[in-house]
Design a protein around this motif. Structure first.
Motif, mmCIF file in Angstrom:
data_model
loop_
_atom_site.group_PDB
_atom_site.id
_atom_site.type_symbol
_atom_site.label_atom_id
_atom_site.label_comp_id
_atom_site.label_asym_id
_atom_site.label_seq_id
_atom_site.Cartn_x
_atom_site.Cartn_y
_atom_site.Cartn_z
ATOM 1 N N GLU A 154 38.498 38.844 38.190
ATOM 2 C CA GLU A 154 37.128 39.608 38.807
ATOM 3 C C GLU A 154 37.277 39.047 40.587
ATOM 4 O OE1 GLU A 154 37.358 37.125 36.363
ATOM 5 O OE2 GLU A 154 36.576 38.340 34.740
ATOM 6 N N GLN A 155 37.785 38.021 40.873
ATOM 7 C CA GLN A 155 38.041 37.892 42.287
ATOM 8 C C GLN A 155 38.964 39.052 42.905
ATOM 9 O OE1 GLN A 155 39.288 33.858 42.100
ATOM 10 N NE2 GLN A 155 37.309 33.229 43.190
ATOM 11 N N ASP A 158 37.137 42.196 43.361
ATOM 12 C CA ASP A 158 36.204 42.171 44.568
ATOM 13 C C ASP A 158 37.130 42.414 45.542
ATOM 14 O OD1 ASP A 158 33.674 41.526 45.881
ATOM 15 O OD2 ASP A 158 34.540 39.705 46.281
ATOM 16 N N VAL A 164 36.933 45.814 37.372
ATOM 17 C CA VAL A 164 37.646 44.673 36.416
ATOM 18 C C VAL A 164 38.657 45.196 35.489
ATOM 19 C CG1 VAL A 164 37.517 42.579 35.049
ATOM 20 C CG2 VAL A 164 36.045 43.034 36.904
#
Length: 197
Positions: A154-155, A158, A164
């Motif tokens: 997820e990071q 981002d 994702v």
């Protein structure tokens, strides 16, 4: 107002609040915790000026920390988003100017104690970087952020501005490509040896 907390005992929220209040120990704490990983990420992705770029990243962090809201994981994403953008800027600038490297005393090969020691020290890093460099750029970005920066899927999504699902697909393809490169090849002779046992 001064917040009296020993940096080693501080929780992330305390460190963040202190940094947002301008406490120098808090910025030092954030630097010590995150700078080595940021520098490793930048080096793995080909930055020629990773120490300078790491400093630039943290100058932006200091500048924008007052607006940051979130937990430790969100802060890590925040830091690596800045690092990724700065890296892209460096790579673009380098592609426009050409590939020249300024001579410095630190990179002078005559300073190494011996070629053998230097080769031994860099062998593992060089091989790992060569494997990553053999990947498509999107796959390489995902793997370096996952492995070196230790970010979650997820990071990474981002930081890279991707979904994702796209990050998971890139990671899966990268792992398949890496497996093919490092998988031991079996010769017909080794297969016949196995059947005799």
């Amino acid at each position: 107002m001064s917040i009296e907390v020993r940096p080693g005992d501080a929780t992330f929220s305390t460190v963040l609040a202190a940094a947002q209040a301008g406490e120098s120990w808090a910025f030092t704490h954030l630097w010590v915790e995150h700078a080595p990983i940021v520098a490793a990420f930048l080096r793995a992705r080909g930055s020629r000026e990773c120490d300078d770029l790491t400093s630039e990243v943290f100058l932006v962090v200091v500048e924008r920390i007052g607006d940051f809201r979130g937990d430790r994981a969100a802060f890590r994403s925040f830091v690596f988003s800045i690092a990724y953008r700065r890296l892209v800027d460096e790579l673009r600038m380098r592609s426009r100017r050409g590939d020249a490297e300024e001579w410095t005393v630190e990179i002078d090969p005559r300073r190494a104690s011996s070629a053998e020691e230097e080769a031994t020290a860099r062998l593992g890093d060089r091989d790992a970087l060569a494997l990553l460099d053999g990947l498509a750029p999107d796959q390489r970005d995902v793997m370096v952020l996952r492995i070196v920066a230790d970010l979650t899927v997820e990071q990474v999504a981002d930081v890279l501005g991707k979904r994702v699902g796209a990050v998971k697909a890139l990671q899966r393809r990268a792992l398949e490509n890496l497996r093919k490169k490092v998988a031991p090849t079996r010769t017909p002779a080794s297969r016949s040896d196995d059947s005799d046992e």
